[in-house]
Design an enzyme around this catalytic site. Structure first.
Site, PDB file in Angstrom:
ATOM      1  N   SER A 270       0.750  -1.282  -0.050  1.00  0.00           N
ATOM      2  CA  SER A 270      -0.107   0.010  -0.085  1.00  0.00           C
ATOM      3  C   SER A 270       1.045   1.390   0.208  1.00  0.00           C
ATOM      4  CB  SER A 270      -0.952  -0.175   1.264  1.00  0.00           C
ATOM      5  OG  SER A 270      -1.505   1.342   1.434  1.00  0.00           O
ATOM      6  N   LYS A 271       0.559   2.393  -0.695  1.00  0.00           N
ATOM      7  CA  LYS A 271       1.038   3.601  -0.806  1.00  0.00           C
ATOM      8  C   LYS A 271       1.165   4.070   0.647  1.00  0.00           C
ATOM      9  CE  LYS A 271       0.132   5.032  -5.457  1.00  0.00           C
ATOM     10  NZ  LYS A 271      -0.469   6.208  -6.534  1.00  0.00           N
ATOM     11  N   ARG A 272       0.217   3.602   1.571  1.00  0.00           N
ATOM     12  CA  ARG A 272       0.221   4.368   2.939  1.00  0.00           C
ATOM     13  C   ARG A 272       1.525   3.950   3.673  1.00  0.00           C
ATOM     14  NH1 ARG A 272      -5.322   2.947   2.075  1.00  0.00           N
ATOM     15  NH2 ARG A 272      -6.710   4.943   1.997  1.00  0.00           N
TER      16      ARG A 272
END
Length: 511
Positions: A270-272
């Site tokens: 995830s980009k998070r």
């Protein structure tokens, strides 16, 4: 308009004239390049180079609300850092540009007119309020929200009347049944009929910017893209794209969808996760070829050799060995421990080459100067740095680790630390002993130092404490013998000589 028509005609002719493979990486400048994006760019690049093709970069910035200033420049910088060469793109030349979508709005407008004229697209005047009501009603009845295609059935007179009033509108594409399978280069035959689950999609927004799907198809065609390799999350949308190609009467490229890139535990990347950005890996000190090998190790594309020793392949070796039909179709699990191993391998590899060794030495010098700005007298001799790197390549993961506080003795010369409880004569004997040791390793050093202490009737713990202070000025850290091994023979001898009190030498010489 005549000039634009000629340009479009020329580009369409070029699209079918390409005999070589042409692929593209088309990121949106809405953030940083992460591992998933690097994987997509890398596989496109390897595929193109393996077949003597071209790799294009296209910036897809039609969603003007999400643009991040400077993101395009950082994307390019990260790609080049990773060793991915751009043949055509913004700032790299090419005959089929512009390669930035916001600069191609006239091209999209012309293409929209073509679809409106052949009846495969239509103007939609539905307000946001009506669309929101449709969404809420679908959710209330536990259905998937979708547009009901109301404006597809407007009469010409109704459309003309709304246009005369200046009513805001968008352009939608008429979805039709598409039951032919997608022959995916990686997944084989895949069936998706989007007209069963979706309403007619918007292809031109009311702000006159195209949506992703429309601009993507138009640009791939006009830029002569022969193969599209992208993430599997776009596989369902590919049917929509094939319908657009059919509406234009264009030959579509071949499609291959790369499997999900997942964490070691199988969870989705995830980009998070703040640490999956390429800039993060660069700042932490990972080398580009290590990161590239790490990414391809998870996705396949190469001949699998059972029990084969892990190798660090150059970019040329990677594209020479790459085969698209060997790419995995199941999720690709990343193994962070492998990245650490590969980075150590790259340190060793860089040390073996004269040019890369020089750059590595300079990099270490700059890191040390930055880490210890308050120390003017740092030990940054090239031979010393090479010795340290040879030691660290099997023990440390990143060259930044060399500037940790526990290893400060590598660079910061101790000051005002003097050898105590030893005469200068004993020090001379010890220096001679150390100088004669050929294998300057901690095991050998420990044995020699213990024997020396016994022969000279010196308490071993006190002697080692004095040596530690003379070598590092620290009370803690690696064992003294290991410290000597890390520093190397020449630096060890130099520091011990400097730790002999000058007044003691002078006094003993006069006795």
């Amino acid at each position: 308009m005549l000039k634009l028509n000629r340009r479009l005609l020329m580009q369409q002719c070029l699209r079918h004239a390409h005999n070589q493979v042409r692929v593209r990486f088309a990121p949106s400048p809405t953030g940083y390049l992460h591992l998933g994006g690097l994987r997509t760019a890398l596989y496109n690049f390897l595929f193109a180079r393996h077949l003597d093709g071209k790799f294009l970069l296209r910036i897809e910035d039609t969603d003007q609300t999400r643009l991040v200033p400077g993101a395009s420049e950082r994307l390019v910088g990260d790609l080049l850092w990773a060793g991915i060469e751009i043949d055509e793109g913004p700032g790299f030349g090419g005959q089929l540009g512009p390669y930035v979508q916001s600069q191609r709005t006239m091209i999209y407008s012309k293409a929209i007119e073509e679809l409106l004229q052949n009846g495969t697209a239509y103007r939609c005047f539905c307000t946001e309020r009506r669309l929101d009501l449709l969404r809420k009603e679908a959710l209330r009845t536990r259905q998937v929200p979708r547009y009901d295609n109301k404006c597809r059935h407007l009469k010409t007179a109704e459309i003309d009347s709304l246009l005369a009033k200046g009513t805001a509108h968008c352009i939608r594409f008429k979805l039709t049944d598409h039951e032919e399978p997608l022959d995916d280069l990686i997944y084989g035959k895949v069936y998706h009929n989007v007209s069963d689950t979706e309403g007619d999609p918007v292809i031109m927004k009311s702000d006159q910017f195209p949506t992703y799907h429309f601009a993507n198809v138009v640009d791939d065609h006009l830029m002569g893209i022969t193969h599209v390799l992208r993430g599997v999350e776009w596989q369902i949308s590919t049917t929509k794209h094939l319908l657009l190609y059919k509406a234009f009467g264009w030959q579509p490229p071949k499609f291959g969808h790369l499997p999900l890139l997942v964490n070691a535990d199988g969870t989705k990347l995830s980009k998070r996760q703040g640490d999956i950005g390429i800039q993060s890996f660069r700042e932490r000190g990972y080398f580009p070829q290590a990161l590239v090998n790490y990414v391809v190790s998870a996705g396949g594309g190469f001949e699998h050799k059972a029990h084969a020793k892990q190798e660090l392949l150059t970019m040329q070796e990677l594209f020479e060995q790459f085969h698209i039909d060997r790419v995995n179709s199941h999720p690709s699990r990343l193994n962070p421990e492998l990245l650490d191993d590969l980075n150590r391998m790259e340190i060793t590899q860089r040390l073996s080459n004269k040019e890369s060794r020089f750059k590595l030495i300079h990099q270490v010098q700059e890191l040390v100067k930055k880490a210890y700005p308050q120390h003017p007298n740092l030990d940054l001799a090239e031979d010393h740095i090479v010795d340290v790197l040879n030691w660290s390549s099997q023990r440390l993961t990143l060259i930044q680790d060399l500037t940790s506080s526990k290893l400060s003795f590598l660079w910061v010369k101790p000051s005002n630390f003097q050898l105590k409880n030893m005469t200068s004569e004993q020090v001379d004997v010890m220096l001679t002993l150390l100088n004669e040791i050929q294998d300057f390793q901690k095991e050998e050093l420990n044995v020699k130092l213990k024997n020396f202490a016994q022969e000279q009737n010196i308490k071993f713990p006190l002697m080692m404490k004095a040596l530690r202070a003379a070598l590092s000025g620290l009370k803690e850290g690696p064992g003294v013998a290991e410290m000597m091994e890390i520093l190397g023979k020449s630096v060890t001898l130099e520091r011990l000589k400097e730790a002999v009190p000058k007044e003691r030498i002078h006094l003993e010489q006069n006795q």
